[in-house]
Design a protein around this motif. Structure first.
Motif, PDB file in Angstrom:
ATOM      1  N   ARG A 105       0.843  -1.200   0.000  1.00 50.62           N
ATOM      2  CA  ARG A 105       0.000   0.000   0.000  1.00 50.62           C
ATOM      3  C   ARG A 105       0.872   1.242   0.000  1.00 50.62           C
ATOM      4  O   ARG A 105       1.745   1.395   0.866  1.00 50.62           O
ATOM      5  CB  ARG A 105      -0.900   0.018   1.235  1.00 50.62           C
ATOM      6  N   PRO A 106       0.651   2.161  -0.929  1.00 49.03           N
ATOM      7  CA  PRO A 106       1.452   3.391  -0.936  1.00 49.03           C
ATOM      8  C   PRO A 106       1.080   4.291   0.229  1.00 49.03           C
ATOM      9  O   PRO A 106      -0.060   4.305   0.698  1.00 49.03           O
ATOM     10  CB  PRO A 106       1.082   4.036  -2.282  1.00 49.03           C
ATOM     11  N   ARG A 107       2.044   5.031   0.708  1.00 47.90           N
ATOM     12  CA  ARG A 107       1.794   6.032   1.748  1.00 47.90           C
ATOM     13  C   ARG A 107       1.041   7.203   1.145  1.00 47.90           C
ATOM     14  O   ARG A 107       1.304   7.613   0.012  1.00 47.90           O
ATOM     15  CB  ARG A 107       3.115   6.510   2.343  1.00 47.90           C
ATOM     16  N   MET A 108       0.127   7.777   1.902  1.00 47.20           N
ATOM     17  CA  MET A 108      -0.665   8.890   1.388  1.00 47.20           C
ATOM     18  C   MET A 108       0.192  10.141   1.188  1.00 47.20           C
ATOM     19  O   MET A 108      -0.071  10.934   0.290  1.00 47.20           O
ATOM     20  CB  MET A 108      -1.830   9.197   2.329  1.00 47.20           C
ATOM     21  N   ARG A 136       0.495  -4.392  -7.110  1.00 45.97           N
ATOM     22  CA  ARG A 136       0.900  -3.120  -6.519  1.00 45.97           C
ATOM     23  C   ARG A 136       0.565  -1.995  -7.485  1.00 45.97           C
ATOM     24  O   ARG A 136       0.294  -2.215  -8.667  1.00 45.97           O
ATOM     25  CB  ARG A 136       2.393  -3.138  -6.215  1.00 45.97           C
ATOM     26  N   TRP A 137       0.618  -0.784  -6.968  1.00 44.86           N
ATOM     27  CA  TRP A 137       0.375   0.406  -7.770  1.00 44.86           C
ATOM     28  C   TRP A 137       1.709   1.015  -8.188  1.00 44.86           C
ATOM     29  O   TRP A 137       2.649   1.076  -7.403  1.00 44.86           O
ATOM     30  CB  TRP A 137      -0.410   1.441  -6.964  1.00 44.86           C
ATOM     31  N   HIS A 138       1.747   1.456  -9.438  1.00 47.20           N
ATOM     32  CA  HIS A 138       2.913   2.216  -9.878  1.00 47.20           C
ATOM     33  C   HIS A 138       2.457   3.417 -10.691  1.00 47.20           C
ATOM     34  O   HIS A 138       1.271   3.561 -11.008  1.00 47.20           O
ATOM     35  CB  HIS A 138       3.898   1.336 -10.662  1.00 47.20           C
ATOM     36  N   VAL A 139       3.395   4.275 -10.972  1.00 48.41           N
ATOM     37  CA  VAL A 139       3.103   5.477 -11.750  1.00 48.41           C
ATOM     38  C   VAL A 139       3.898   5.415 -13.045  1.00 48.41           C
ATOM     39  O   VAL A 139       5.072   5.030 -13.056  1.00 48.41           O
ATOM     40  CB  VAL A 139       3.436   6.756 -10.941  1.00 48.41           C
ATOM     41  N   ARG A 140       3.237   5.733 -14.135  1.00 44.37           N
ATOM     42  CA  ARG A 140       3.905   5.828 -15.440  1.00 44.37           C
ATOM     43  C   ARG A 140       4.395   7.254 -15.597  1.00 44.37           C
ATOM     44  O   ARG A 140       3.622   8.217 -15.407  1.00 44.37           O
ATOM     45  CB  ARG A 140       2.933   5.466 -16.561  1.00 44.37           C
ATOM     46  N   ALA A 141       5.679   7.401 -15.922  1.00 43.01           N
ATOM     47  CA  ALA A 141       6.267   8.739 -15.927  1.00 43.01           C
ATOM     48  C   ALA A 141       7.450   8.805 -16.876  1.00 43.01           C
ATOM     49  O   ALA A 141       8.079   7.793 -17.197  1.00 43.01           O
ATOM     50  CB  ALA A 141       6.715   9.126 -14.517  1.00 43.01           C
ATOM     51  N   PHE A 142       7.766  10.033 -17.296  1.00 40.27           N
ATOM     52  CA  PHE A 142       9.010  10.293 -18.014  1.00 40.27           C
ATOM     53  C   PHE A 142      10.099  10.538 -16.988  1.00 40.27           C
ATOM     54  O   PHE A 142       9.948  11.386 -16.089  1.00 40.27           O
ATOM     55  CB  PHE A 142       8.869  11.505 -18.929  1.00 40.27           C
ATOM     56  N   LEU A 200       5.077   2.906  -6.424  1.00 38.45           N
ATOM     57  CA  LEU A 200       4.790   3.985  -5.478  1.00 38.45           C
ATOM     58  C   LEU A 200       5.417   3.734  -4.106  1.00 38.45           C
ATOM     59  O   LEU A 200       5.849   4.673  -3.435  1.00 38.45           O
ATOM     60  CB  LEU A 200       3.282   4.167  -5.335  1.00 38.45           C
ATOM     61  N   THR A 201       5.480   2.477  -3.673  1.00 38.52           N
ATOM     62  CA  THR A 201       6.048   2.194  -2.356  1.00 38.52           C
ATOM     63  C   THR A 201       7.559   2.396  -2.314  1.00 38.52           C
ATOM     64  O   THR A 201       8.145   2.374  -1.232  1.00 38.52           O
ATOM     65  CB  THR A 201       5.712   0.753  -1.929  1.00 38.52           C
TER      66      THR A 201
END
Length: 312
Positions: free
Chosen positions: A112-115, A158-164, A176-177
């Motif tokens: 779980r990612p931290r808020m 898990r959650w991740h972010v797509r980014a440059f 994210l974690t």
């Protein structure tokens, strides 16, 4: 229905939901859900009855409304949202206001990612800004990076972010974690090549055809599980996410569908559609095509070589 205010439309949808999925409705349900008075709840029920005549029966003994024998839902209820509401509750309020509507059991989220990490990242996505952070990579020590994030992705694990990533000048996935101390860079201009439109893996859509696995003992049940009346489940996913999805659902992506085990209910009809997808190797059993040997030339090329040889 004629145009009505959005807030009332949400209340009518809630009435429809409770009748359809819970089989009963009380005025107190509307009062508790929307913080309204009993008179307002009565008006909404009357409005619903006008919009969907014949959908409601009133049980005077128990003082509640029931779906009639001819009930037909007035609204289209998306399955994912219905299941989320039943298992976790409605609304966008404080967490203590939300509770399941039925006894439900859902998998425990181990990651779980931290808020305080998620919030700056989502602000950067929404506002089109870059973010500076410390990233803990598996391939080396923690290091500072500047990212231009544009989407969140749930891989199922898990959650991740797509980014440059400005450090590597590439579009990548960042878990994210593993992010620490993110800071939105309000004054850092985002260049055109850093936008989602220039992410080839994100923009490319892969069309997958999934079949009941040939080794499965009950392909008829698999067709029912995945709603494939013609024996094929067709889905479209981004190349950037194809490997995650196929691994999550244990889809056999080997060239000859040779994986065995009860976990493999589905097989990918043509693994070649994954060629060029950066995370295709995450797909169970996937093997990239072998490099062409010098002898494996296109027919046109072979003909041109033969013609050239005969003219010498």
């Amino acid at each position: 229905m004629p145009p009505i205010p959005r807030a009332q439309l949400e209340r009518l949808s809630y009435i429809d939901f409770r009748l359809y999925f819970l089989g009963e409705l009380r005025r107190s349900d509307l009062v508790a859900r929307f913080g309204m008075g009993p008179a307002g709840a009565t008006r909404d029920i009357a409005q619903y009855r006008e919009a969907a005549p014949g959908n409601l029966d009133f049980d005077g003994t128990r003082k509640l409304y029931l779906p009639s024998a001819t009930f037909r839902p007035l609204f289209e209820h998306a399955p994912q949202r219905v299941l989320s509401a039943l298992s976790q509750g409605f609304g966008q309020g404080a967490a203590e206001d939300l509770s399941p509507l039925l006894r439900c059991e859902i998998p425990t989220a181990l990651s779980r990612p931290r808020m305080d990490v998620l919030a700056p990242v989502t602000r950067a996505i929404h506002c089109g800004k870059a973010v500076r952070l410390v990233y803990h990579s598996l391939s080396g020590p923690p290091g500072e990076r500047e990212l231009v994030p544009f989407a969140l992705v749930d891989s199922g694990v898990r959650w991740h972010v797509r980014a440059f990533d400005r450090k590597s000048a590439e579009f990548r996935d960042f878990v994210l974690t593993r992010i620490e101390s993110p800071e939105v860079l309000a004054d850092s201009a985002v260049g055109p090549r850093e936008s989602a439109e220039h992410d080839v893996q994100w923009s490319r859509i892969v069309e997958l055809e999934l079949l009941p696995h040939p080794s499965h003992a009950r392909p008829d049940v698999i067709r029912r599980d995945y709603d494939m009346p013609d024996g094929v489940l067709r889905i479209r996913v981004r190349a950037a996410n194809a490997g995650y999805m196929l691994r999550r659902w244990n889809v056999d992506c080997s060239p000859d569908l040779s994986l065995r085990g009860p976990e493999y209910a589905l097989g990918l009809r043509d693994p070649l559609v994954l060629y060029g997808a950066a995370n295709a190797l995450l797909a169970p059993g996937y093997r990239p095509p072998a490099p062409a040997s010098p002898a494996d030339k296109l027919p046109g090329s072979r003909q041109r070589d033969d013609t050239a040889a005969s003219s010498r």
